[in-house]
Each structure stands twice: as C-alpha cells, then as structure tokens.
Design a protein around this motif. Structure first.
Motif, PDB file in Angstrom:
ATOM      1  N   LEU A   6       0.856  -1.179   0.000  1.00 29.57           N
ATOM      2  CA  LEU A   6       0.000   0.000   0.000  1.00 29.57           C
ATOM      3  C   LEU A   6       0.892   1.229   0.000  1.00 29.57           C
ATOM      4  O   LEU A   6       1.950   1.236   0.626  1.00 29.57           O
ATOM      5  N   GLY A   7       0.465   2.264  -0.703  1.00 26.54           N
ATOM      6  CA  GLY A   7       1.245   3.483  -0.745  1.00 26.54           C
ATOM      7  C   GLY A   7       0.368   4.705  -0.833  1.00 26.54           C
ATOM      8  O   GLY A   7      -0.796   4.630  -1.232  1.00 26.54           O
ATOM      9  N   VAL A   8       0.945   5.823  -0.462  1.00 29.69           N
ATOM     10  CA  VAL A   8       0.283   7.120  -0.572  1.00 29.69           C
ATOM     11  C   VAL A   8       1.055   7.907  -1.625  1.00 29.69           C
ATOM     12  O   VAL A   8       2.214   8.267  -1.401  1.00 29.69           O
ATOM     13  N   PRO A   9       0.411   8.164  -2.787  1.00 28.44           N
ATOM     14  CA  PRO A   9       1.127   8.869  -3.846  1.00 28.44           C
ATOM     15  C   PRO A   9       1.208  10.371  -3.582  1.00 28.44           C
ATOM     16  O   PRO A   9       0.349  10.953  -2.925  1.00 28.44           O
ATOM     17  N   GLY A  10       2.257  10.951  -4.100  1.00 31.65           N
ATOM     18  CA  GLY A  10       2.446  12.394  -4.059  1.00 31.65           C
ATOM     19  C   GLY A  10       2.800  12.873  -5.450  1.00 31.65           C
ATOM     20  O   GLY A  10       2.941  12.068  -6.371  1.00 31.65           O
ATOM     21  N   PRO A  11       2.976  14.157  -5.624  1.00 31.77           N
ATOM     22  CA  PRO A  11       3.257  14.682  -6.960  1.00 31.77           C
ATOM     23  C   PRO A  11       4.572  14.191  -7.564  1.00 31.77           C
ATOM     24  O   PRO A  11       4.704  14.147  -8.787  1.00 31.77           O
ATOM     25  N   GLU A  12       5.508  13.800  -6.707  1.00 32.77           N
ATOM     26  CA  GLU A  12       6.815  13.376  -7.223  1.00 32.77           C
ATOM     27  C   GLU A  12       7.170  11.947  -6.831  1.00 32.77           C
ATOM     28  O   GLU A  12       8.332  11.561  -6.880  1.00 32.77           O
ATOM     29  N   GLY A  13       6.188  11.153  -6.428  1.00 33.93           N
ATOM     30  CA  GLY A  13       6.445   9.769  -6.040  1.00 33.93           C
ATOM     31  C   GLY A  13       5.673   9.414  -4.788  1.00 33.93           C
ATOM     32  O   GLY A  13       4.796  10.155  -4.340  1.00 33.93           O
ATOM     33  N   LEU A  14       6.021   8.280  -4.215  1.00 29.61           N
ATOM     34  CA  LEU A  14       5.327   7.815  -3.019  1.00 29.61           C
ATOM     35  C   LEU A  14       5.757   8.608  -1.786  1.00 29.61           C
ATOM     36  O   LEU A  14       6.945   8.843  -1.573  1.00 29.61           O
ATOM     37  N   LEU A  15       4.778   8.977  -0.972  1.00 24.65           N
ATOM     38  CA  LEU A  15       5.058   9.696   0.270  1.00 24.65           C
ATOM     39  C   LEU A  15       5.139   8.745   1.458  1.00 24.65           C
ATOM     40  O   LEU A  15       5.825   9.026   2.435  1.00 24.65           O
ATOM     41  N   ALA A  16       4.413   7.636   1.388  1.00 23.05           N
ATOM     42  CA  ALA A  16       4.454   6.610   2.432  1.00 23.05           C
ATOM     43  C   ALA A  16       4.129   5.282   1.779  1.00 23.05           C
ATOM     44  O   ALA A  16       3.386   5.222   0.790  1.00 23.05           O
ATOM     45  N   VAL A  17       4.679   4.208   2.328  1.00 24.02           N
ATOM     46  CA  VAL A  17       4.495   2.884   1.743  1.00 24.02           C
ATOM     47  C   VAL A  17       4.657   1.831   2.824  1.00 24.02           C
ATOM     48  O   VAL A  17       5.299   2.062   3.850  1.00 24.02           O
ATOM     49  N   GLY A  18       4.056   0.672   2.609  1.00 26.19           N
ATOM     50  CA  GLY A  18       4.220  -0.452   3.522  1.00 26.19           C
ATOM     51  C   GLY A  18       3.699  -1.717   2.871  1.00 26.19           C
ATOM     52  O   GLY A  18       2.935  -1.666   1.898  1.00 26.19           O
ATOM     53  N   ALA A  19       4.103  -2.844   3.409  1.00 29.44           N
ATOM     54  CA  ALA A  19       3.711  -4.138   2.855  1.00 29.44           C
ATOM     55  C   ALA A  19       3.085  -5.014   3.927  1.00 29.44           C
ATOM     56  O   ALA A  19       3.377  -4.872   5.114  1.00 29.44           O
ATOM     57  N   LEU A  20       2.231  -5.924   3.471  1.00 28.82           N
ATOM     58  CA  LEU A  20       1.670  -6.946   4.342  1.00 28.82           C
ATOM     59  C   LEU A  20       2.217  -8.281   3.872  1.00 28.82           C
ATOM     60  O   LEU A  20       2.032  -8.674   2.719  1.00 28.82           O
ATOM     61  N   TYR A  21       2.905  -8.949   4.752  1.00 27.09           N
ATOM     62  CA  TYR A  21       3.527 -10.241   4.486  1.00 27.09           C
ATOM     63  C   TYR A  21       2.760 -11.299   5.270  1.00 27.09           C
ATOM     64  O   TYR A  21       2.384 -11.070   6.417  1.00 27.09           O
ATOM     65  N   ARG A  22       2.513 -12.424   4.659  1.00 36.13           N
ATOM     66  CA  ARG A  22       1.868 -13.532   5.363  1.00 36.13           C
ATOM     67  C   ARG A  22       2.976 -14.462   5.843  1.00 36.13           C
ATOM     68  O   ARG A  22       3.671 -15.074   5.047  1.00 36.13           O
ATOM     69  N   ASP A  23       3.174 -14.532   7.164  1.00 35.11           N
ATOM     70  CA  ASP A  23       4.252 -15.388   7.676  1.00 35.11           C
ATOM     71  C   ASP A  23       3.786 -16.844   7.726  1.00 35.11           C
ATOM     72  O   ASP A  23       2.612 -17.128   7.528  1.00 35.11           O
ATOM     73  N   PRO A  24       4.716 -17.774   7.951  1.00 37.11           N
ATOM     74  CA  PRO A  24       4.364 -19.191   7.904  1.00 37.11           C
ATOM     75  C   PRO A  24       3.239 -19.612   8.859  1.00 37.11           C
ATOM     76  O   PRO A  24       2.531 -20.573   8.595  1.00 37.11           O
TER      77      PRO A  24
END
Length: 94
Positions: A6-24
């Motif tokens: 997931l990310g938050v776009p801005g005029p010059e690229g992503l302003l915030a980002v993160g991932a959700l990983y499913r662990d074992p």
C-alpha cells in the motif's frame, strides 16, 4: 510472501508505503512501513499502518510487526493502533 503493498502517492512519487507479508503461521506481518522525510508528521505512516492492520485482521485474523525500540514515532503509531510488545530482542557485540 508479500500479500500486498500500500502506498500514498504524491506529486513526485510515493510519500508513504508499507507491505503486508503472510508469515508461515498465517499471521499478517507489517513490513517496510516508511514515510518520505518531506511528508513526516502528516499521519501518512499511521494511515498506511492502519490500513495494513485492518487487512491483516480481516484476511489473516492477526497482525504482527517488528520495530526498533529507539523508533519513538513508530512506537507511538503502533501503540495507538493497539499493538503491544510480546517479545523484545536484543543484540550486542561482546
């Protein structure tokens, strides 16, 4: 193992980002949550973390994460979202 980004776009690229990983174990694990320094203090990291947490709970039934103990802004965000410390790891050079 990454289920989504997931990310938050801005005029010059992503302003915030993160991932959700499913662990074992099947738990959803928040990873790589970061905010561009120019967007710090605007709540974007909180928004990404909250959205990832909601998705983890809906899809996996649980949410976990790891954070350094000296990262006060992140600790405050995760505390507000209801995360609690379960295990603390320490490393040191002998």
């Amino acid at each position: 193992g990454v289920e989504c980004w997931l990310g938050v776009p801005g005029p010059e690229g992503l302003l915030a980002v993160g991932a959700l990983y499913r662990d074992p174990s099947g738990a959803g694990h928040l990873r790589s949550v970061t905010t561009h320094p120019s967007a710090a203090g605007r709540g974007l990291g909180t928004a990404v973390s909250a959205a990832l947490t909601r998705r983890a709970l809906a899809v996996c039934g649980s949410a976990t994460l790891g954070v350094y103990v000296d990262n006060a802004p992140a600790l405050a965000v995760y505390d507000r979202l209801g995360f609690r410390t379960h295990v603390t790891f320490r490393s040191a050079r002998r």
